[in-house]
Design a protein around this motif. Structure first.
Motif, PDB file in Angstrom:
ATOM      1  N   ARG A  68     -55.063  48.253  24.474  1.00  0.00           N
ATOM      2  CA  ARG A  68     -54.540  46.900  23.118  1.00  0.00           C
ATOM      3  C   ARG A  68     -54.961  45.998  24.506  1.00  0.00           C
ATOM      4  O   ARG A  68     -55.787  44.899  23.859  1.00  0.00           O
ATOM      5  N   ASP A  69     -54.521  46.264  25.493  1.00  0.00           N
ATOM      6  CA  ASP A  69     -54.100  44.872  26.636  1.00  0.00           C
ATOM      7  C   ASP A  69     -54.989  44.460  26.811  1.00  0.00           C
ATOM      8  O   ASP A  69     -55.794  43.832  26.814  1.00  0.00           O
ATOM      9  N   ILE A  70     -56.505  45.752  27.373  1.00  0.00           N
ATOM     10  CA  ILE A  70     -57.265  45.425  27.851  1.00  0.00           C
ATOM     11  C   ILE A  70     -58.414  45.057  27.498  1.00  0.00           C
ATOM     12  O   ILE A  70     -59.046  43.875  27.500  1.00  0.00           O
ATOM     13  N   PHE A  71     -58.208  45.533  25.632  1.00  0.00           N
ATOM     14  CA  PHE A  71     -59.012  44.630  24.547  1.00  0.00           C
ATOM     15  C   PHE A  71     -58.783  43.468  24.226  1.00  0.00           C
ATOM     16  O   PHE A  71     -60.151  42.171  24.782  1.00  0.00           O
ATOM     17  N   TRP A 127     -62.385  42.073  22.698  1.00  0.00           N
ATOM     18  CA  TRP A 127     -62.476  42.548  21.321  1.00  0.00           C
ATOM     19  C   TRP A 127     -61.356  42.688  20.904  1.00  0.00           C
ATOM     20  O   TRP A 127     -59.992  42.800  21.440  1.00  0.00           O
ATOM     21  N   VAL A 128     -61.852  42.821  19.590  1.00  0.00           N
ATOM     22  CA  VAL A 128     -60.246  42.758  18.860  1.00  0.00           C
ATOM     23  C   VAL A 128     -60.503  44.216  17.545  1.00  0.00           C
ATOM     24  O   VAL A 128     -61.029  44.709  17.453  1.00  0.00           O
ATOM     25  N   GLU A 129     -59.090  43.684  16.408  1.00  0.00           N
ATOM     26  CA  GLU A 129     -59.782  44.464  15.647  1.00  0.00           C
ATOM     27  C   GLU A 129     -59.530  46.220  15.943  1.00  0.00           C
ATOM     28  O   GLU A 129     -60.433  46.558  15.042  1.00  0.00           O
ATOM     29  N   ALA A 168     -55.413  70.557  22.636  1.00  0.00           N
ATOM     30  CA  ALA A 168     -55.886  69.289  23.492  1.00  0.00           C
ATOM     31  C   ALA A 168     -55.596  68.266  22.313  1.00  0.00           C
ATOM     32  O   ALA A 168     -55.554  68.632  21.009  1.00  0.00           O
ATOM     33  N   ALA A 169     -55.888  66.962  22.619  1.00  0.00           N
ATOM     34  CA  ALA A 169     -55.128  65.574  21.998  1.00  0.00           C
ATOM     35  C   ALA A 169     -56.053  64.386  22.162  1.00  0.00           C
ATOM     36  O   ALA A 169     -56.156  64.456  24.225  1.00  0.00           O
ATOM     37  N   ALA A 170     -56.825  64.534  21.612  1.00  0.00           N
ATOM     38  CA  ALA A 170     -57.351  63.012  21.721  1.00  0.00           C
ATOM     39  C   ALA A 170     -57.405  61.790  21.010  1.00  0.00           C
ATOM     40  O   ALA A 170     -56.867  62.252  19.938  1.00  0.00           O
ATOM     41  N   TRP A 171     -58.102  60.710  21.893  1.00  0.00           N
ATOM     42  CA  TRP A 171     -57.371  59.580  20.384  1.00  0.00           C
ATOM     43  C   TRP A 171     -58.769  59.052  20.806  1.00  0.00           C
ATOM     44  O   TRP A 171     -60.009  59.324  21.285  1.00  0.00           O
ATOM     45  N   ILE A 172     -59.656  58.537  19.047  1.00  0.00           N
ATOM     46  CA  ILE A 172     -60.517  58.113  19.201  1.00  0.00           C
ATOM     47  C   ILE A 172     -60.986  56.312  18.635  1.00  0.00           C
ATOM     48  O   ILE A 172     -59.311  55.934  17.751  1.00  0.00           O
ATOM     49  N   TRP A 173     -61.052  55.401  19.269  1.00  0.00           N
ATOM     50  CA  TRP A 173     -60.714  53.741  19.363  1.00  0.00           C
ATOM     51  C   TRP A 173     -61.792  53.579  18.982  1.00  0.00           C
ATOM     52  O   TRP A 173     -62.948  53.738  19.308  1.00  0.00           O
ATOM     53  N   SER A 174     -61.869  52.315  17.574  1.00  0.00           N
ATOM     54  CA  SER A 174     -62.595  51.806  17.609  1.00  0.00           C
ATOM     55  C   SER A 174     -62.363  49.824  17.314  1.00  0.00           C
ATOM     56  O   SER A 174     -61.205  50.013  17.690  1.00  0.00           O
ATOM     57  N   ALA A 175     -62.865  48.978  17.449  1.00  0.00           N
ATOM     58  CA  ALA A 175     -62.531  47.823  17.864  1.00  0.00           C
ATOM     59  C   ALA A 175     -64.180  46.698  17.679  1.00  0.00           C
ATOM     60  O   ALA A 175     -65.130  47.333  17.284  1.00  0.00           O
TER      61      ALA A 175
END
Length: 282
Positions: free
Chosen positions: A193-196, A201-203, A271-278
């Motif tokens: 989120r800091d990178i966004f 990049w928002v939302e 296994a565990a992953a994140w799926i990000w959207s912005a």
């Protein structure tokens, strides 16, 4: 990305690493097969219809092909720095006129080919030396309100196919990787989120995806998984330096752990992953 960083990335991915991934692309696809439907659903939700799309780190083209089938009106530029992986992707997409595979650094290609309405990636965003600069480059190549969707691994501990096997090779507990470029660089959501926020990049939103990382199937599943993990991932890097005897002992420990995850038909690890959207900010 600076010329020096680009040269370093090309040195790693366009030569040795890219060659291994190109040889093992069917195995990496099998390992991430349980994640693929979730990523595709997120892409479809974020950018339905006729869009110009850019794939960051397309690898062998598997995700580009899935997105192309799901969004037949989209124009897709798929990019990878490895000539071998890009070549595989190009060959697989040869009958799809709305998919174009480009070899090169994703930041540079995106800026030259943009603007785009959608950026997507299956585990291809965690390897930039300067992620703020990289995501800023993608924002500069995006239309206002464009979508960004990608997957990345969660914590080291929640992915024993990496952590437990690496500890077995080392024969001791190992600390989790930090934020240096690696498969686990984006494990911490606050960091992403800091990178966004720093790159326009928002939302931003994320989804927790748990799946089985399949490393081997069939009669020789254990041997196949052992060979796969010996060539790719954290265990493979640890196996590069030991003496012949140390390597043999490490492989024995790996085999023992792999056998514990063999159900008779396949070898699979949690296994565990994140799926990000912005979205691209104004």
């Amino acid at each position: 990305m600076t010329d020096a960083n680009l040269a370093a990335g090309v040195s790693q991915w366009a030569t040795r690493s890219g060659s291994v991934w190109a040889r093992r692309w069917r195995d990496t696809d099998a390992g991430l097969a349980g994640l693929a439907p979730y990523l595709l659903a997120a892409v479809k939700e974020s950018a339905p219809g006729a869009v110009r799309a850019f794939e960051i780190g397309c690898g062998p083209g598997s995700t580009a092909l899935e997105v192309a089938a799901a969004l037949p009106d989209a124009e897709i530029v798929a990019c990878d720095v490895s000539s071998e992986l890009a070549g595989i992707a190009r060959q697989r997409a040869v009958d799809l006129p709305h998919v174009r595979v480009v070899e090169g650094d994703a930041e540079v290609v995106a800026r030259s080919e943009g603007p785009f309405d959608l950026f997507f990636s299956r585990h291809g965003t965690m390897f930039f030396d300067d992620p703020v600069q990289a995501f800023g480059s993608f924002r500069s190549a995006a239309t206002t309100g464009a979508s960004l969707v990608f997957s990345c691994f969660q914590s080291w501990e929640s992915n024993p196919w990496a952590s437990a096997l690496a500890c077995a090779v080392a024969d001791r507990e190992l600390p989790a990787p930090g934020r240096e470029p690696s498969g686990f660089a984006f494990a911490d959501p606050a960091y992403v989120r800091d990178i966004f926020a720093a790159s326009g990049w928002v939302e931003s939103d994320l989804h927790d995806v748990r799946f089985n990382y399949v490393a081997g199937q069939g009669a020789d599943a254990v041997d196949h998984a052992l060979g796969f993990f010996s060539e790719l991932g954290p265990s493979a890097r640890l196996l590069e330096s030991p003496s012949k005897q140390e390597r043999s002992d490490a492989l024995d420990r790996m085999r023992t752990l792999i056998e514990q995850h063999h159900d008779g038909g396949r070898v699979s690890f949690p296994a565990a992953a994140w799926i990000w959207s912005a979205k691209a900010g104004a």
